[in-house]
Scaffold this motif. Sequence first.
Motif, PDB file in Angstrom:
ATOM      1  N   THR A   1      -1.135  -2.111   1.919  1.00  0.00           N
ATOM      2  CA  THR A   1      -0.529  -1.616   3.130  1.00  0.00           C
ATOM      3  C   THR A   1      -1.563  -0.762   3.839  1.00  0.00           C
ATOM      4  O   THR A   1      -1.897   0.312   3.367  1.00  0.00           O
ATOM      5  CB  THR A   1       0.706  -0.759   2.832  1.00  0.00           C
ATOM      6  OG1 THR A   1       1.620  -1.549   2.084  1.00  0.00           O
ATOM      7  CG2 THR A   1       1.370  -0.297   4.107  1.00  0.00           C
ATOM      8  N   PRO A   2      -2.160  -1.232   4.970  1.00  0.00           N
ATOM      9  CA  PRO A   2      -3.287  -0.567   5.585  1.00  0.00           C
ATOM     10  C   PRO A   2      -2.923   0.790   6.155  1.00  0.00           C
ATOM     11  O   PRO A   2      -1.866   0.991   6.717  1.00  0.00           O
ATOM     12  CB  PRO A   2      -3.695  -1.537   6.694  1.00  0.00           C
ATOM     13  CG  PRO A   2      -2.433  -2.233   7.032  1.00  0.00           C
ATOM     14  CD  PRO A   2      -1.676  -2.355   5.738  1.00  0.00           C
ATOM     15  N   GLY A   3      -3.856   1.711   6.023  1.00  0.00           N
ATOM     16  CA  GLY A   3      -3.692   3.009   6.649  1.00  0.00           C
ATOM     17  C   GLY A   3      -2.614   3.851   6.052  1.00  0.00           C
ATOM     18  O   GLY A   3      -2.295   4.894   6.590  1.00  0.00           O
ATOM     19  N   SER A   4      -2.024   3.445   4.940  1.00  0.00           N
ATOM     20  CA  SER A   4      -0.965   4.242   4.358  1.00  0.00           C
ATOM     21  C   SER A   4      -1.290   4.602   2.933  1.00  0.00           C
ATOM     22  O   SER A   4      -1.240   3.756   2.051  1.00  0.00           O
ATOM     23  CB  SER A   4       0.368   3.484   4.393  1.00  0.00           C
ATOM     24  OG  SER A   4       1.365   4.228   3.762  1.00  0.00           O
ATOM     25  N   ARG A   5      -1.671   5.857   2.698  1.00  0.00           N
ATOM     26  CA  ARG A   5      -1.875   6.340   1.347  1.00  0.00           C
ATOM     27  C   ARG A   5      -0.628   7.088   0.878  1.00  0.00           C
ATOM     28  O   ARG A   5      -0.641   7.724  -0.149  1.00  0.00           O
ATOM     29  CB  ARG A   5      -3.075   7.286   1.310  1.00  0.00           C
ATOM     30  CG  ARG A   5      -4.384   6.606   1.670  1.00  0.00           C
ATOM     31  CD  ARG A   5      -4.766   5.571   0.634  1.00  0.00           C
ATOM     32  NE  ARG A   5      -6.062   4.995   0.936  1.00  0.00           N
ATOM     33  CZ  ARG A   5      -6.734   4.210   0.124  1.00  0.00           C
ATOM     34  NH1 ARG A   5      -6.226   3.867  -1.022  1.00  0.00           N
ATOM     35  NH2 ARG A   5      -7.911   3.722   0.467  1.00  0.00           N
ATOM     36  N   VAL A   6       0.454   6.984   1.629  1.00  0.00           N
ATOM     37  CA  VAL A   6       1.709   7.626   1.285  1.00  0.00           C
ATOM     38  C   VAL A   6       2.613   6.591   0.624  1.00  0.00           C
ATOM     39  O   VAL A   6       2.802   5.506   1.156  1.00  0.00           O
ATOM     40  CB  VAL A   6       2.406   8.177   2.550  1.00  0.00           C
ATOM     41  CG1 VAL A   6       3.721   8.827   2.190  1.00  0.00           C
ATOM     42  CG2 VAL A   6       1.503   9.156   3.268  1.00  0.00           C
ATOM     43  N   PRO A   7       3.159   6.865  -0.558  1.00  0.00           N
ATOM     44  CA  PRO A   7       4.078   5.908  -1.177  1.00  0.00           C
ATOM     45  C   PRO A   7       5.204   5.541  -0.226  1.00  0.00           C
ATOM     46  O   PRO A   7       5.667   6.371   0.569  1.00  0.00           O
ATOM     47  CB  PRO A   7       4.607   6.681  -2.399  1.00  0.00           C
ATOM     48  CG  PRO A   7       3.538   7.683  -2.706  1.00  0.00           C
ATOM     49  CD  PRO A   7       2.978   8.077  -1.364  1.00  0.00           C
ATOM     50  N   ALA A   8       5.665   4.290  -0.314  1.00  0.00           N
ATOM     51  CA  ALA A   8       6.663   3.799   0.637  1.00  0.00           C
ATOM     52  C   ALA A   8       7.916   4.660   0.660  1.00  0.00           C
ATOM     53  O   ALA A   8       8.511   4.881   1.714  1.00  0.00           O
ATOM     54  CB  ALA A   8       7.020   2.346   0.292  1.00  0.00           C
ATOM     55  N   HIS A   9       8.320   5.177  -0.509  1.00  0.00           N
ATOM     56  CA  HIS A   9       9.560   5.938  -0.541  1.00  0.00           C
ATOM     57  C   HIS A   9       9.403   7.317   0.106  1.00  0.00           C
ATOM     58  O   HIS A   9      10.388   8.011   0.321  1.00  0.00           O
ATOM     59  CB  HIS A   9      10.046   6.090  -1.983  1.00  0.00           C
ATOM     60  CG  HIS A   9       9.180   6.961  -2.834  1.00  0.00           C
ATOM     61  ND1 HIS A   9       8.055   6.483  -3.468  1.00  0.00           N
ATOM     62  CD2 HIS A   9       9.261   8.276  -3.152  1.00  0.00           C
ATOM     63  CE1 HIS A   9       7.487   7.466  -4.165  1.00  0.00           C
ATOM     64  NE2 HIS A   9       8.189   8.554  -3.977  1.00  0.00           N
ATOM     65  N   ARG A  10       8.144   7.701   0.423  1.00  0.00           N
ATOM     66  CA  ARG A  10       7.926   8.987   1.072  1.00  0.00           C
ATOM     67  C   ARG A  10       7.567   8.831   2.540  1.00  0.00           C
ATOM     68  O   ARG A  10       7.283   9.806   3.208  1.00  0.00           O
ATOM     69  CB  ARG A  10       6.805   9.746   0.352  1.00  0.00           C
ATOM     70  CG  ARG A  10       7.169  10.241  -1.030  1.00  0.00           C
ATOM     71  CD  ARG A  10       5.993  10.888  -1.713  1.00  0.00           C
ATOM     72  NE  ARG A  10       5.399  11.938  -0.904  1.00  0.00           N
ATOM     73  CZ  ARG A  10       4.188  12.445  -1.132  1.00  0.00           C
ATOM     74  NH1 ARG A  10       3.456  11.986  -2.120  1.00  0.00           N
ATOM     75  NH2 ARG A  10       3.712  13.407  -0.369  1.00  0.00           N
ATOM     76  N   ALA A  11       7.532   7.605   3.044  1.00  0.00           N
ATOM     77  CA  ALA A  11       7.219   7.393   4.449  1.00  0.00           C
ATOM     78  C   ALA A  11       8.315   8.009   5.324  1.00  0.00           C
ATOM     79  O   ALA A  11       9.490   8.012   4.961  1.00  0.00           O
ATOM     80  CB  ALA A  11       7.092   5.900   4.748  1.00  0.00           C
ATOM     81  N   VAL A  12       7.910   8.521   6.470  1.00  0.00           N
ATOM     82  CA  VAL A  12       8.850   9.197   7.361  1.00  0.00           C
ATOM     83  C   VAL A  12       8.947   8.428   8.674  1.00  0.00           C
ATOM     84  O   VAL A  12       7.991   8.399   9.449  1.00  0.00           O
ATOM     85  CB  VAL A  12       8.387  10.639   7.650  1.00  0.00           C
ATOM     86  CG1 VAL A  12       9.335  11.319   8.630  1.00  0.00           C
ATOM     87  CG2 VAL A  12       8.280  11.445   6.365  1.00  0.00           C
ATOM     88  N   PRO A  13      10.068   7.750   8.943  1.00  0.00           N
ATOM     89  CA  PRO A  13      10.233   7.089  10.241  1.00  0.00           C
ATOM     90  C   PRO A  13      10.092   8.119  11.361  1.00  0.00           C
ATOM     91  O   PRO A  13      10.629   9.224  11.270  1.00  0.00           O
ATOM     92  CB  PRO A  13      11.645   6.510  10.177  1.00  0.00           C
ATOM     93  CG  PRO A  13      11.941   6.403   8.711  1.00  0.00           C
ATOM     94  CD  PRO A  13      11.237   7.560   8.069  1.00  0.00           C
ATOM     95  N   ILE A  14       9.356   7.767  12.402  1.00  0.00           N
ATOM     96  CA  ILE A  14       9.064   8.727  13.458  1.00  0.00           C
ATOM     97  C   ILE A  14      10.046   8.558  14.610  1.00  0.00           C
ATOM     98  O   ILE A  14      10.075   7.525  15.282  1.00  0.00           O
ATOM     99  CB  ILE A  14       7.620   8.569  13.952  1.00  0.00           C
ATOM    100  CG1 ILE A  14       6.649   8.865  12.802  1.00  0.00           C
ATOM    101  CG2 ILE A  14       7.346   9.496  15.129  1.00  0.00           C
ATOM    102  CD1 ILE A  14       5.197   8.672  13.157  1.00  0.00           C
ATOM    103  N   ARG A  15      10.855   9.587  14.810  1.00  0.00           N
ATOM    104  CA  ARG A  15      11.796   9.619  15.929  1.00  0.00           C
ATOM    105  C   ARG A  15      11.548  10.820  16.824  1.00  0.00           C
ATOM    106  O   ARG A  15      11.944  10.826  17.979  1.00  0.00           O
ATOM    107  CB  ARG A  15      13.241   9.652  15.396  1.00  0.00           C
ATOM    108  CG  ARG A  15      13.607   8.463  14.517  1.00  0.00           C
ATOM    109  CD  ARG A  15      15.061   8.530  14.072  1.00  0.00           C
ATOM    110  NE  ARG A  15      15.430   7.402  13.220  1.00  0.00           N
ATOM    111  CZ  ARG A  15      15.307   7.395  11.909  1.00  0.00           C
ATOM    112  NH1 ARG A  15      14.842   8.470  11.281  1.00  0.00           N
ATOM    113  NH2 ARG A  15      15.651   6.331  11.195  1.00  0.00           N
ATOM    114  N   THR A  16      10.936  11.855  16.268  1.00  0.00           N
ATOM    115  CA  THR A  16      10.686  13.085  17.018  1.00  0.00           C
ATOM    116  C   THR A  16       9.248  13.532  16.798  1.00  0.00           C
ATOM    117  O   THR A  16       8.534  13.006  15.941  1.00  0.00           O
ATOM    118  CB  THR A  16      11.626  14.219  16.544  1.00  0.00           C
ATOM    119  OG1 THR A  16      11.289  14.558  15.181  1.00  0.00           O
ATOM    120  CG2 THR A  16      13.083  13.795  16.615  1.00  0.00           C
TER     121      THR A  16
END
Length: 225
Positions: free
Chosen positions: A95-110
């Motif tokens: 997963t390019p550009g993401s060194r954050v585990p998937a379960h810790r990803a933060v959808p960006i709304r604000t």
Amino acid sequence: MSETISVCCTACGRRHRYTAPSYPCACGAPVAPALDPRRAASAVTHRAWDEEWIGVRCGACGTEGRWPRPELGCPCGTVLCVPVDHAATGRTGRTPGSRVPAHRAVPIRTARDAVTAAVLYLRGLGHRDVRRADQRPLSGIGLAAPGIVVQVDPTVAPASVRDVECLWLTAMAESASCVYFSLAGYAEDARARADLLGVPLFVLDRTGVARPENAPAVALDATAG
């Protein structure tokens, strides 16, 4: 040394000599994907960001970097995905550009979500003590950690060349490195100036993934753990 193989276009049948591109590992050694001459190339009919990248392991230090998958453009207009020997190259995908585990990803709304996504990525680079910067940037939100200053731009306008220059000047004044995160991308002159100054540029997508947008960002991303 980069490998060269013969690639046949699936649309017109033309054959091309393709040499695998090499990229600089964080240790300084060049790395290149291992190509598979036994398999046929396939036409690229759609684009998906998580399919655009492959993992390539450095033969000198063993570090696995994330680089664009090999592609070849035929004069007939077809874009070909060049087959890779995954067993020799490293892992089959990433997963390019993401060194954050998937379960810790933060959808960006604000804007706050954008800052959180940037902080999570910085922690993946080893920066644990991330805080709001003492000096507020002209636009966006400033962050800082020991040895690094960061700008997060959550606006809908592409970052300008002035934004990049101001971040770089701030970093120079503090004898620190710098990183820029933007939601809307970058103006062309901003990209050019960032390349000249060595400023890593990342785009935060709506899922919270930080995508490297220039060579300094790709090199920085390869050092993350």
